[in-house]
Design a protein around this motif. Structure first.
Motif: not given
Length: 554
Positions: A467-470, A525-537, A492-502
């Motif tokens: 998962q990538v967060r822009l 980019f850098c790896a976040d301390p918390q993984p996604a709900a399905d375990g993805r980095i 800013n309404p576009a301050s975050i976008a979550r990319i699930e298909s990466a």
């Protein structure tokens, strides 16, 4: 004993010029002591980083010492969580206070004794007015204040009441202790300022031992005196408070710590008010103090900002006496410069489009060895697997490309990064007509042919779903809330976008938390301390490869 270091290089700002001059003249016996005095009622932000780098920085440069002193005089808002976070932030920035960690609460008994001394000298009195009544009678910049009805109490009566205040005989806010200075003073801070107030609240360090707490203006200067701070460096909003600090020091005959003020940091496209940051957290506009969009140091650390880049930023903007606005792009440039040097490269596709290379054997693959960094051979090399099926960025294909589109299109060729030259031969669509696959052929012997377009890719067999967060700037305007409007309206309404298909290359499957990477052509980019709900980095975008906001403006 520290060694005084005097450089032949002229000091680069007025604070350093003052310190160099004082040391050369032998003032304070050639000793230098500064301090960073945060209130533990929230997390530090980038504005605090400027003060940290200045106070600790000059101590390092001139062979002095810098104290970390927590101004813990308001138990209603203070928590151990904030104390721990402040320690971590200062250390993360690269500074160490050694044995010099102090608290205003260490001095409560001494401050109380000095308050009694002022009462005995007729220079302080107990006031029964409410906070609102005191405010109403303080006057304005053009009209003098009015004396309190309780201003002429005798020292004996004031001392008795003050001791009863300490004993807990009165309710929160029922009485205060005020300095007896001048209700007609041009400087409103000298109009009988409040020195102590009653607060029946649990203190993180002293528990319930006290219900009487000193105000910042009374505790601050005396704490500097106790620690024998030689240069009390703070921001310009405290300049009008300096005469009050000096008055207390003079009346109590204490060590005269000298205060110097510099311009605070005003950073565009964000807010630097701790109150507003608390509101953003409380109202769940952001996920917490460590939200990567926040200007907090813990948020910037989670986003992947290197500590060294922040120190470079603080040095680059300098230390002056005039308030000014710094564009956020200056900070982003410092981050890019640092990450460009230290971040290994990797391939990641955010919006995958499948490519099948029809003339490549289905049962075959090849290993391509590539550098982790083009200019840093010491970072080593890694292996990429190339096979028949792979994914490219959907934006790297157009069915009807314009003339200067040097990426993939029907009948067009591109070079795959580190790989082969491929040509698009066929476009495959689904039932709805959307493009779902490209059938291409590769040139096993391209020779010296020049191919203008180079695109990134990942191998379909071993690509890692991530998962990538822009992240972008939290506010859409440079000065949120300008003109008195609600700063929230400028979010800013576009301050975050979550990319699930990466999909990422295999090396990123073992990315360490906080490790910086350059996703080629996409940003850092850098790896976040918390993984996604399905375990993805989860990978957070730290910064783009270039200033996209400036590009939009052009």
């Amino acid at each position: 004993m520290t060694e005084t270091i005097l450089s032949e290089t002229p000091p680069r700002d007025f604070i350093r010029q003052i310190i160099a001059s004082d040391l050369a003249a032998g003032r304070n016996d050639g000793r230098l002591a500064t301090r960073f005095p945060p209130e533990p009622n929230g997390y530090l932000h980038i504005g605090h980083a400027k003060s940290i780098c200045l106070n600790f920085g000059v101590a390092q440069e001139f062979g002095g010492e810098c104290h970390l002193r927590f101004d813990d005089t308001n138990p209603v808002k203070e928590e151990q969580e904030f104390i721990d976070a402040i320690r971590a932030d200062v250390r993360w920035l690269g500074f160490d206070w050694g044995v010099h960690e102090y608290y205003a609460s260490d001095y409560f008994e001494q401050l109380y004794a000095w308050a009694e001394q002022l009462i005995g000298a007729g220079l302080a009195y107990v006031d029964d007015q409410s906070a609102e009544e005191i405010r109403q009678r303080r006057g304005t910049l053009t009209t003098p204040g009015q004396d309190s009805p309780w201003r002429d109490r005798s020292p004996a009566e004031n001392l008795e009441l003050f001791r009863r205040m300490r004993a807990g005989e009165f309710a929160t806010g029922e009485k205060v202790l005020r300095a007896k200075i001048d209700m007609a003073a041009p400087n409103i801070n000298l109009r009988d300022p409040v020195m102590y107030r009653i607060l029946h609240a649990h203190h993180p360090r002293t528990g319930t031992a006290w219900c009487l707490y000193p105000m910042y203006d009374f505790a601050h200067g005396q704490s500097d005196a106790i620690e024998r701070i030689t240069h009390s460096i703070c921001t310009l909003e405290f300049a009008d408070h300096r005469p009050l600090y000096d008055w207390f020091i003079a009346q109590l005959n204490l060590f005269p710590a000298r205060q110097y003020e510099f311009a605070r940091l005003n950073l565009g496209y964000t807010v630097m008010s701790k109150r507003k940051l608390q509101e953003l957290v409380a109202e769940k506009v952001v996920s917490g103090w460590d939200d990567p969009r926040m200007p907090t140091l813990v948020g910037m650390r989670r986003r992947g900002y290197p500590a060294r880049a922040i120190r470079t930023f603080c040095e680059r903007i300098g230390v002056g006496k005039s308030d000014n606005w710094i564009d956020y792009s200056v900070l982003e440039d410092c981050v890019r410069e640092e990450l460009n040097e230290i971040a290994p490269r990797a391939l990641c596709v955010l919006n995958p489009l499948k490519v099948v290379i029809t003339n490549y054997p289905a049962d075959h693959s090849e290993i391509i060895e590539v550098p982790n960094h083009p200019q840093q051979p010491e970072l080593g090399r890694r292996q990429l697997r190339f096979g028949r099926e792979l994914y490219i960025e959907r934006d790297d294909f157009m069915e009807d490309p314009p003339k200067k589109f040097f990426r993939l299109g029907p009948g067009r060729e591109v070079r795959l990064r580190y790989g082969h030259v491929i040509r698009c031969d066929e476009v495959v669509r689904d039932a709805a007509g959307a493009v779902v696959e490209l059938r291409c052929s590769y040139d096993p012997a391209p020779g010296e042919r020049k191919i203008k377009g180079i695109i990134h890719w990942v191998n379909a067999v071993d690509a890692v779903p991530v998962q990538v967060r822009l992240y972008d700037r939290l506010f859409a305007v440079e000065n949120p809330g300008r003109g008195g409007s609600d700063y929230r309206a400028d979010l800013n309404p576009a301050s975050i976008a979550r990319i699930e298909s990466a999909l990422a290359e295999p090396a990123l499957a073992s990315a360490a938390v906080g490790q910086a990477w350059q996703f080629e052509r996409l940003g850092y980019f850098c790896a976040d301390p918390q993984p996604a709900a399905d375990g993805r980095i989860v990978f957070n975008r730290t910064v783009t490869l270039r200033d996209s906001w400036a590009k939009q403006a052009e």
